[in-house]
Motif scaffolding. Structure first.
Motif, PDB file in Angstrom:
ATOM      1  N   LEU A 286       0.820  -1.209   0.000  1.00 34.46           N
ATOM      2  CA  LEU A 286       0.000   0.000   0.000  1.00 34.46           C
ATOM      3  C   LEU A 286       0.854   1.259   0.000  1.00 34.46           C
ATOM      4  O   LEU A 286       0.543   2.248  -0.691  1.00 34.46           O
ATOM      5  CB  LEU A 286      -0.944  -0.007   1.212  1.00 34.46           C
ATOM      6  N   ASP A 287       1.945   1.261   0.776  1.00 35.16           N
ATOM      7  CA  ASP A 287       2.853   2.427   0.781  1.00 35.16           C
ATOM      8  C   ASP A 287       3.478   2.638  -0.590  1.00 35.16           C
ATOM      9  O   ASP A 287       3.583   3.783  -1.079  1.00 35.16           O
ATOM     10  CB  ASP A 287       3.940   2.231   1.830  1.00 35.16           C
ATOM     11  N   LYS A 288       3.897   1.522  -1.205  1.00 33.17           N
ATOM     12  CA  LYS A 288       4.486   1.624  -2.547  1.00 33.17           C
ATOM     13  C   LYS A 288       3.465   2.159  -3.548  1.00 33.17           C
ATOM     14  O   LYS A 288       3.766   3.037  -4.381  1.00 33.17           O
ATOM     15  CB  LYS A 288       4.981   0.254  -2.979  1.00 33.17           C
ATOM     16  N   LEU A 289       2.235   1.651  -3.469  1.00 36.67           N
ATOM     17  CA  LEU A 289       1.185   2.117  -4.364  1.00 36.67           C
ATOM     18  C   LEU A 289       0.868   3.591  -4.126  1.00 36.67           C
ATOM     19  O   LEU A 289       0.644   4.364  -5.063  1.00 36.67           O
ATOM     20  CB  LEU A 289      -0.075   1.260  -4.151  1.00 36.67           C
ATOM     21  N   HIS A 290       0.896   4.019  -2.854  1.00 40.82           N
ATOM     22  CA  HIS A 290       0.639   5.421  -2.518  1.00 40.82           C
ATOM     23  C   HIS A 290       1.697   6.330  -3.117  1.00 40.82           C
ATOM     24  O   HIS A 290       1.388   7.396  -3.678  1.00 40.82           O
ATOM     25  CB  HIS A 290       0.579   5.575  -1.002  1.00 40.82           C
ATOM     26  N   SER A 291       2.964   5.905  -2.998  1.00 42.39           N
ATOM     27  CA  SER A 291       4.049   6.730  -3.564  1.00 42.39           C
ATOM     28  C   SER A 291       3.937   6.811  -5.086  1.00 42.39           C
ATOM     29  O   SER A 291       4.127   7.890  -5.681  1.00 42.39           O
ATOM     30  CB  SER A 291       5.400   6.145  -3.155  1.00 42.39           C
ATOM     31  N   GLU A 292       3.603   5.701  -5.752  1.00 42.08           N
ATOM     32  CA  GLU A 292       3.456   5.721  -7.202  1.00 42.08           C
ATOM     33  C   GLU A 292       2.288   6.608  -7.632  1.00 42.08           C
ATOM     34  O   GLU A 292       2.396   7.379  -8.598  1.00 42.08           O
ATOM     35  CB  GLU A 292       3.244   4.301  -7.722  1.00 42.08           C
ATOM     36  N   ILE A 293       1.189   6.536  -6.906  1.00 44.54           N
ATOM     37  CA  ILE A 293       0.029   7.372  -7.245  1.00 44.54           C
ATOM     38  C   ILE A 293       0.348   8.843  -7.045  1.00 44.54           C
ATOM     39  O   ILE A 293      -0.039   9.698  -7.863  1.00 44.54           O
ATOM     40  CB  ILE A 293      -1.179   6.945  -6.398  1.00 44.54           C
ATOM     41  N   SER A 294       1.077   9.180  -5.963  1.00 47.11           N
ATOM     42  CA  SER A 294       1.439  10.587  -5.731  1.00 47.11           C
ATOM     43  C   SER A 294       2.364  11.101  -6.828  1.00 47.11           C
ATOM     44  O   SER A 294       2.195  12.237  -7.307  1.00 47.11           O
ATOM     45  CB  SER A 294       2.098  10.733  -4.357  1.00 47.11           C
ATOM     46  N   ARG A 295       3.364  10.297  -7.252  1.00 42.94           N
ATOM     47  CA  ARG A 295       4.239  10.723  -8.351  1.00 42.94           C
ATOM     48  C   ARG A 295       3.460  10.906  -9.648  1.00 42.94           C
ATOM     49  O   ARG A 295       3.673  11.864 -10.405  1.00 42.94           O
ATOM     50  CB  ARG A 295       5.362   9.684  -8.559  1.00 42.94           C
ATOM     51  N   THR A 296       2.508   9.998  -9.897  1.00 39.48           N
ATOM     52  CA  THR A 296       1.701  10.116 -11.113  1.00 39.48           C
ATOM     53  C   THR A 296       0.837  11.362 -11.075  1.00 39.48           C
ATOM     54  O   THR A 296       0.681  12.067 -12.095  1.00 39.48           O
ATOM     55  CB  THR A 296       0.825   8.867 -11.255  1.00 39.48           C
ATOM     56  N   LEU A 297       0.286  11.684  -9.906  1.00 38.84           N
ATOM     57  CA  LEU A 297      -0.527  12.890  -9.789  1.00 38.84           C
ATOM     58  C   LEU A 297       0.310  14.145 -10.013  1.00 38.84           C
ATOM     59  O   LEU A 297      -0.145  15.121 -10.630  1.00 38.84           O
ATOM     60  CB  LEU A 297      -1.195  12.944  -8.408  1.00 38.84           C
ATOM     61  N   GLU A 298       1.547  14.139  -9.516  1.00 43.88           N
ATOM     62  CA  GLU A 298       2.421  15.281  -9.750  1.00 43.88           C
ATOM     63  C   GLU A 298       2.726  15.446 -11.229  1.00 43.88           C
ATOM     64  O   GLU A 298       2.709  16.558 -11.775  1.00 43.88           O
ATOM     65  CB  GLU A 298       3.710  15.100  -8.956  1.00 43.88           C
ATOM     66  N   LYS A 299       2.992  14.323 -11.919  1.00 43.59           N
ATOM     67  CA  LYS A 299       3.246  14.387 -13.357  1.00 43.59           C
ATOM     68  C   LYS A 299       2.023  14.910 -14.111  1.00 43.59           C
ATOM     69  O   LYS A 299       2.135  15.742 -15.024  1.00 43.59           O
ATOM     70  CB  LYS A 299       3.624  13.005 -13.886  1.00 43.59           C
ATOM     71  N   ILE A 300       0.853  14.422 -13.730  1.00 44.69           N
ATOM     72  CA  ILE A 300      -0.370  14.874 -14.402  1.00 44.69           C
ATOM     73  C   ILE A 300      -0.583  16.355 -14.188  1.00 44.69           C
ATOM     74  O   ILE A 300      -0.966  17.105 -15.103  1.00 44.69           O
ATOM     75  CB  ILE A 300      -1.571  14.057 -13.893  1.00 44.69           C
ATOM     76  N   GLY A 301      -0.324  16.851 -12.950  1.00 41.91           N
ATOM     77  CA  GLY A 301      -0.476  18.275 -12.675  1.00 41.91           C
ATOM     78  C   GLY A 301       0.483  19.124 -13.496  1.00 41.91           C
ATOM     79  O   GLY A 301       0.101  20.170 -14.042  1.00 41.91           O
ATOM     80  N   SER A 302       1.772  18.690 -13.601  1.00 41.20           N
ATOM     81  CA  SER A 302       2.745  19.446 -14.402  1.00 41.20           C
ATOM     82  C   SER A 302       2.360  19.435 -15.878  1.00 41.20           C
ATOM     83  O   SER A 302       2.438  20.470 -16.565  1.00 41.20           O
ATOM     84  CB  SER A 302       4.143  18.856 -14.199  1.00 41.20           C
ATOM     85  N   ARG A 303       1.916  18.278 -16.389  1.00 43.63           N
ATOM     86  CA  ARG A 303       1.491  18.213 -17.784  1.00 43.63           C
ATOM     87  C   ARG A 303       0.270  19.108 -18.029  1.00 43.63           C
ATOM     88  O   ARG A 303       0.156  19.760 -19.073  1.00 43.63           O
ATOM     89  CB  ARG A 303       1.152  16.767 -18.148  1.00 43.63           C
ATOM     90  N   GLU A 304      -0.643  19.148 -17.078  1.00 39.72           N
ATOM     91  CA  GLU A 304      -1.829  19.977 -17.232  1.00 39.72           C
ATOM     92  C   GLU A 304      -1.467  21.449 -17.293  1.00 39.72           C
ATOM     93  O   GLU A 304      -1.986  22.206 -18.131  1.00 39.72           O
ATOM     94  CB  GLU A 304      -2.794  19.713 -16.057  1.00 39.72           C
ATOM     95  N   LYS A 305      -0.522  21.875 -16.414  1.00 38.76           N
ATOM     96  CA  LYS A 305      -0.067  23.274 -16.449  1.00 38.76           C
ATOM     97  C   LYS A 305       0.612  23.589 -17.782  1.00 38.76           C
ATOM     98  O   LYS A 305       0.378  24.643 -18.375  1.00 38.76           O
ATOM     99  CB  LYS A 305       0.896  23.540 -15.292  1.00 38.76           C
TER     100      LYS A 305
END
Length: 429
Positions: A286-305
């Motif tokens: 679960l911790d590993k999945l949480h870290s991967e989801i947070s990194r993916t969300l950061e990438k999506i936010g940067s791409r959106e900007k």
């Protein structure tokens, strides 16, 4: 059943119904409570019980070939015509039961006359009916239940029925069953006996002072007897026989019962250990999945900007195009409104033109048609013939008249020149 009805059907039922309706002569109007809408269901149940006491199955239903009404028959609308006929039939039967002669209403009688007769009979019993008679035409409702309940009470009074106190059945005391000697004692029985002993001890209160005095005397007597009891007088063979006899009853067997709380506790501990062992392994995933989801969300936010920055001018162009589109739609709606108005005017002008064309065609056809002229000529010819015939008849009449005048003149001349008038002529004049 009758006893229960006696408790809940006092003579003041009429006042309760009037208060629930908020009606009454000379009384202030009382607001209807939240349960007033359901009071007619209670009155209807009382009415069914009173009708059973009056034996209406044999006296009315079987003779008239009617179905017995349900507990809420006059409280709910099902078939207004059938309910009104059933109400009139029951009311007439109850009035006759109460000692007043009343003719049984027929199906095709005037409902207003029937209702007025029923209300007049109800007032003759001393009951009030302060509501319009039109409330009874539907055949259901609190007013119908009130009328029938009052008539049923009067019928019970007339036959001399009295409510009796309820008779409760006498409960027989069961004899205590002598427990059989079991070869084995289960854990449940031991717990039950232990609980019973505790309750017995709680019920039997003992004074502490008396207990202290008893223990003091026991200690004194035991200390005095300890010197006497130096040897055992019990036979060893009898002791062993007694032990063998009592030994099966001293065994405690714990049976596996799913309802036992000890088994539930063990299962809880097992599940807890299983959850803890699974949690340690799952927590890492679960911790590993949480870290991967947070990194993916950061990438999506940067791409959106980045996309928003790159497409800013396109978004503005799109907004301007949408504004132009809205303006064009408004102009189109205005133009379409003018077109529809002109289309309507064109339809009206076309309709008037069609009418004018039709009138011109009718006038042209009438002008070119020779049938009226032929008819006029025929009429003139007929008139000429009739004129000739009339001239001939006039000439004949004038000739006849001239002859009669000449004849009369010759007769007068002859008479004047005659010296002797014959007797035969005198008689003729």
């Amino acid at each position: 059943m009758a006893a229960a009805a006696a408790v809940v059907t006092p003579s003041g039922l009429q006042d309760r119904v009037a208060r629930s309706r908020g009606e009454g002569a000379g009384e202030a109007v009382v607001e209807r409570g939240p349960g007033a809408a359901y009071h007619m269901f209670v009155v209807m149940e009382y009415l069914v019980e009173k009708l059973k006491l009056l034996h209406y199955e044999e006296g009315l239903l079987r003779k008239s070939n009617l179905k017995p009404p349900s507990r809420h028959y006059f409280a709910l609308p099902t078939n207004p015509g059938e309910q009104f006929y059933m109400f009139c039939t029951l009311a007439a039967w109850l009035i006759n039961k109460a000692g007043h002669p009343f003719e049984q209403p027929q199906e095709y009688d005037d409902p207003n006359a029937t209702i007025s007769n029923i209300l007049s009979e109800l007032r003759s019993f001393g009951r009030t009916a302060d509501f319009p008679p039109s409330k009874l035409k539907s055949g259901y409702g609190e007013h119908v239940c009130y009328i029938l309940d009052c008539l049923a009470e009067e019928a019970l009074k007339y036959i001399g029925f009295t409510w009796k106190r309820p008779s409760y059945p006498v409960e027989e005391v069961e004899e205590e069953a002598v427990p059989e000697d079991d070869a084995e004692l289960t854990l449940n029985k031991v717990d039950e006996e232990f609980v019973e002993e505790e309750t017995d001890n709680e019920e039997n209160f003992i004074d502490l002072n008396i207990l202290k005095a008893q223990t003091y005397h026991l200690d004194m007597s035991e200390s005095a007897k300890q010197e006497d009891i130096l040897e055992s007088t019990t036979d060893a063979a009898e002791w062993s026989l007694e032990v063998e006899r009592v030994l099966p009853q001293l065994k405690v067997t714990i049976r596996t019962d799913n309802k036992d709380w000890r088994i539930h506790v063990d299962q809880m501990h097992q599940h807890k250990s299983g959850i803890e062992s699974a949690l340690t392994e799952t927590k890492g995933y679960l911790d590993k999945l949480h870290s991967e989801i947070s990194r993916t969300l950061e990438k999506i936010g940067s791409r959106e900007k980045y996309i928003n920055n790159q497409l800013e001018h396109l978004v503005q162009e799109h907004r301007a195009a949408q504004a132009q589109l809205s303006e064009a739609r408004e102009r189109y709606q205005q133009g379409s409104g003018g077109v529809t108005e002109r289309t309507r005017l064109l339809a009206e002008v076309t309709e008037e033109l069609e009418k004018v064309k039709q009138e011109m065609e009718e006038k042209g056809s009438s002008m070119t048609d020779g049938a009226p002229l032929v008819k006029i000529k025929q009429s003139l010819t007929k008139l000429k013939q009739e004129t000739i015939q009339m001239d001939i008849r006039i000439g004949v009449v004038e000739h006849t008249l001239l002859q009669s005048k000449l004849k009369e003149k010759s007769n007068m001349t002859r008479d004047m020149h005659a010296t002797i008038i014959p007797e035969s002529t005198i008689g003729s004049y």
